[in-house]
Scaffold this motif. Structure first.
Motif, short mmCIF file in Angstrom:
data_model
loop_
_atom_site.label_atom_id
_atom_site.label_comp_id
_atom_site.label_asym_id
_atom_site.label_seq_id
_atom_site.Cartn_x
_atom_site.Cartn_y
_atom_site.Cartn_z
N LYS A 1 57.48 -3.42 -77.15
CA LYS A 1 58.03 -4.71 -77.65
C LYS A 1 59.14 -4.45 -78.66
CE LYS A 1 57.64 -9.30 -78.32
NZ LYS A 1 58.90 -9.64 -78.94
N LYS A 2 58.92 -3.48 -79.53
CA LYS A 2 59.92 -3.15 -80.54
C LYS A 2 61.21 -2.68 -79.88
CE LYS A 2 58.17 -0.80 -83.89
NZ LYS A 2 57.64 0.36 -84.65
N MET A 3 61.09 -1.77 -78.90
CA MET A 3 62.27 -1.23 -78.22
C MET A 3 62.98 -2.30 -77.40
SD MET A 3 62.44 1.99 -75.53
CE MET A 3 61.59 3.09 -76.66
N TYR A 4 62.21 -3.13 -76.73
CA TYR A 4 62.78 -4.18 -75.86
C TYR A 4 63.60 -5.17 -76.68
CZ TYR A 4 62.88 -7.32 -71.80
OH TYR A 4 63.28 -8.10 -70.74
N ASP A 5 63.05 -5.62 -77.79
CA ASP A 5 63.75 -6.58 -78.64
C ASP A 5 65.01 -5.97 -79.25
OD1 ASP A 5 61.86 -8.46 -78.07
OD2 ASP A 5 60.71 -8.19 -79.93
N ALA A 6 64.89 -4.72 -79.69
CA ALA A 6 66.05 -4.06 -80.31
C ALA A 6 67.18 -3.88 -79.31
CB ALA A 6 65.62 -2.71 -80.87
N ALA A 7 66.83 -3.68 -78.04
CA ALA A 7 67.85 -3.46 -77.01
C ALA A 7 68.37 -4.77 -76.42
CB ALA A 7 67.28 -2.58 -75.90
N GLY A 8 67.79 -5.89 -76.83
CA GLY A 8 68.25 -7.17 -76.31
C GLY A 8 67.87 -7.38 -74.86
N GLY A 9 66.64 -7.01 -74.51
CA GLY A 9 66.16 -7.16 -73.14
C GLY A 9 66.16 -8.61 -72.69
N PRO A 10 66.32 -8.89 -71.39
CA PRO A 10 66.37 -10.27 -70.90
C PRO A 10 65.07 -11.03 -71.17
CG PRO A 10 66.20 -8.70 -69.08
CD PRO A 10 66.46 -7.89 -70.31
N LYS A 11 65.23 -12.35 -71.39
CA LYS A 11 64.07 -13.19 -71.72
C LYS A 11 63.22 -13.51 -70.50
CE LYS A 11 65.16 -13.44 -76.05
NZ LYS A 11 64.37 -12.64 -77.02
N SER A 12 63.80 -13.37 -69.34
CA SER A 12 63.01 -13.62 -68.12
C SER A 12 63.25 -12.48 -67.13
CB SER A 12 63.40 -14.96 -67.48
OG SER A 12 64.74 -14.94 -67.06
N LEU A 13 62.19 -12.13 -66.42
CA LEU A 13 62.22 -11.04 -65.45
C LEU A 13 61.66 -11.54 -64.12
CD1 LEU A 13 60.72 -8.22 -67.71
CD2 LEU A 13 63.13 -8.44 -67.06
N ASN A 14 62.07 -10.91 -63.06
CA ASN A 14 61.40 -11.15 -61.78
C ASN A 14 61.30 -9.84 -61.01
OD1 ASN A 14 64.32 -11.42 -61.11
ND2 ASN A 14 63.52 -11.71 -59.05
N ILE A 15 60.28 -9.77 -60.20
CA ILE A 15 60.03 -8.58 -59.36
C ILE A 15 60.06 -9.02 -57.91
CG2 ILE A 15 58.42 -6.74 -58.77
CD1 ILE A 15 57.23 -7.04 -61.59
N THR A 16 61.02 -8.52 -57.15
CA THR A 16 61.11 -8.86 -55.73
C THR A 16 60.31 -7.86 -54.91
OG1 THR A 16 63.29 -9.86 -56.04
CG2 THR A 16 62.69 -9.24 -53.80
N TYR A 17 59.56 -8.38 -53.95
CA TYR A 17 58.72 -7.53 -53.11
C TYR A 17 58.70 -8.10 -51.70
CZ TYR A 17 55.23 -11.21 -53.79
OH TYR A 17 54.58 -12.43 -53.83
N ASN A 18 58.29 -7.30 -50.75
CA ASN A 18 58.17 -7.78 -49.37
C ASN A 18 56.79 -8.36 -49.13
OD1 ASN A 18 57.79 -4.80 -49.69
ND2 ASN A 18 56.87 -5.00 -47.65
N ALA A 19 56.76 -9.59 -48.60
CA ALA A 19 55.50 -10.29 -48.41
C ALA A 19 54.67 -9.73 -47.27
CB ALA A 19 55.78 -11.78 -48.15
N ASP A 20 55.27 -8.89 -46.42
CA ASP A 20 54.52 -8.33 -45.30
C ASP A 20 53.83 -7.01 -45.66
OD1 ASP A 20 56.77 -6.79 -45.52
OD2 ASP A 20 57.30 -6.82 -43.40
N GLY A 21 53.76 -6.72 -46.97
CA GLY A 21 53.19 -5.43 -47.35
C GLY A 21 52.02 -5.49 -48.30
#
Length: 542
Positions: free
Chosen positions: A373-393
């Motif tokens: 959390k400390k590193m993420y905030d200091a680096a200005g990480g994005p406020k929202s994330l998404n993970i794309t995956y294949n639904a057939d797996g």
């Protein structure tokens, strides 16, 4: 890597230990009379391609393994041995002579000759053909002339200068630098031959593939296609009676294409499908009761990772990437989602290859939510994330669990974004579309550390979908490939792996194992390190 091969599915649980050094064990009953004309059904996802130089995922390679025979295969010690080749020899690891066995033919009756290999490899290496396995020819002399640095520039040559025909059954391959593992490389899908019938004209230069060939490939293997590829439905093959190699004990195979693994598993339980190559994640808790001794496991070479598009400004800072990795508790996901049956991964190569070291990812892969959390905030990480995956797996469960951890530990929004098919995911990430982080799996093509590093992370790697490029990493791979001995090569590859830990274009998540099941109608079911059902060994008893 069958594997090299991108893996579509999620559930690749590892056994209690990591003793993954041998090929898959046999599964199934030893009882029951066999039917040599029986047709076995195998569940797969929709292949992206069925051209050897353009097939880089496990479903397509499973089908091609039925249609084609390789120059070499691998024994239980992962050593290559000749199959379609009579002899492969070299005195300097730079120029290799390949002599073919007599009496081999394609399914249309054409004799298999040196030209069939030379033409197929030239086609795969020619940049404008945009073959996914183009990268595998970069060690052959003359590759650069077919692959100019500026993709918009017309290549100055159409054929590899390193390929020379000696006679109809013999050709030489001269590499741009010595590569001691070249014989093993020849076991990969990209190095199958293509018949004259594959081309609009077999004397043209550059060669042009016949438009109809991919839907009905003509191979040199134990099975020939029956009809044509029925997209999103199935592919049928039948035994090729004139096959000169080891003949299978079944009459054919029906590769049934599924869009989701739940439907595939339901078909298996109903005895409407004979082999499922991967038990769905959601069914791991009940599979033993569902299938009894028809539930099997065997070693695999798979590595599952979560990838960062490093060209995306949101993930361009290595601190952001490391913080996300440190916010994920791999052990918790392994235990809760995968029922403790997978092994958390803290390295970039599989334990099945020589040179593997545990925890090479270092602190970047250790669960440390406070520091993350400390590193993420200091680096200005994005406020929202998404993970794309294949639904057939079968990936939704672990993707959702991962997102929940990122929400809790980084204070961000996170959602899983399914793509219908693995082929769709590959198409989008190859085009650098905005997919956020994305899941990826790897099955080795040949047993070497280099196969886990070169295709995935080198600047010109065939499956480098992350935009990762580090000249020092590329140089170490080149030095490893040119090393005189395997031990010397491994030292270079390990140094390259250490750079990955610093740059973290992907985060290792889990090492896999084949976890499969079969119907009551088949026996002697085995799946190899490349996640392929052995169709030469399986028997039909239904």
């Amino acid at each position: 890597m069958q594997v090299r091969r991108l893996a579509a599915w999620a559930a690749l649980p590892l056994a209690v230990t990591l003793g993954l050094t041998a090929c898959g064990k046999s599964g199934g009953s030893d009882t029951g009379s066999t039917n040599p004309n029986g047709v076995v059904s195998v569940g797969i996802a929709e292949p992206k391609h069925l051209i050897p130089t353009n097939t880089a995922e496990t479903s397509g390679s499973q089908v091609l393994a039925a249609l084609f025979a390789p120059l070499v295969d691998f024994d239980e010690a992962n050593k290559p041995y000749e199959v379609a080749a009579q002899e492969i020899s070299t005195t300097d690891n730079k120029t290799w002579t390949i002599k073919l066995k007599d009496g081999w033919t394609f399914h249309n009756g054409e004799p298999v000759t040196a030209d069939n290999y030379i033409n197929a490899w030239n086609y795969g290496a020619y940049a404008p053909n945009a073959q996914d396995n183009n990268y595998f020819f970069d060690k052959v002399e003359g590759y650069a002339a077919l692959n100019p640095a500026d993709a918009k520039t017309t290549p100055t040559a159409t054929t590899l200068s390193g390929l020379k025909k000696v006679d109809d059954k013999t050709f030489t391959v001269t590499l741009s630098a010595p590569f001691s593992e070249f014989k093993s490389l020849l076991g990969y899908t990209a190095f199958y031959p293509l018949p004259k019938a594959a081309w609009e004209s077999d004397t043209a230069s550059p060669l042009v593939l016949s438009k109809s060939f991919e839907d009905a490939p003509i191979g040199n293997g134990p099975f020939k296609i029956k009809g044509a590829w029925n997209h999103d439905s199935g592919i049928e093959v039948e035994k090729y009676d004139a096959f000169a190699g080891t003949k299978p004990s079944i009459g054919g195979a029906n590769f049934k294409i599924y869009q989701n693994d739940a439907a595939e598993y339901a078909d298996l339980q109903a005895n409407n499908l004979d082999v499922i190559k991967q038990i769905p994640t959601d069914s791991l808790a009940t599979v033993q009761g569902d299938l009894g001794d028809r539930y099997q496991t065997s070693p695999a070479s798979t590595l599952q990772v979560l990838a960062f598009p490093t060209f995306d400004p949101r993930f361009s800072k290595v601190e952001v990437r490391k913080a996300i990795s440190m916010a994920i508790d791999r052990e918790e996901i392994v235990n809760k989602v995968f029922q403790g049956s997978q092994k958390a991964a803290y390295s970039f190569v599989s334990p099945v290859v020589a040179g593997y070291r545990d925890k090479t990812c270092g602190a970047a892969c250790e669960f440390n939510p406070t520091e993350a959390k400390k590193m993420y905030d200091a680096a200005g990480g994005p406020k929202s994330l998404n993970i794309t995956y294949n639904a057939d797996g079968g990936h939704q469960a672990w993707v959702d669990a991962t997102c929940n951890q990122l929400k809790t530990n980084l204070g961000v929004e996170c959602v899983g974004t399914p793509e219908p098919k693995f082929a769709d995911l590959l198409t989008k990430v190859k085009a650098k579309k905005d997919v956020g982080m994305f899941r990826m799996g790897w099955v080795m093509d040949y047993p070497s550390m280099e196969n886990y590093l070169g295709p995935l992370y080198s600047t010109t790697g065939s499956s480098n979908y992350y935009g990762y490029s580090n000249p020092a990493f590329d140089n170490l791979l080149k030095e490893g490939a040119a090393a005189a001995t395997q031990d010397e090569a491994i030292k270079k590859y390990q140094a390259a792996e250490d750079l990955l830990a610093q740059d973290l274009p992907v985060m290792p998540l889990r090492f896999g194992q084949n976890v499969f099941g079969h119907s009551t109608k088949v026996k002697d079911v085995s799946i190899d390190l490349f996640n392929r059902v052995d169709l030469n060994k399986i028997q039909y008893v239904g």
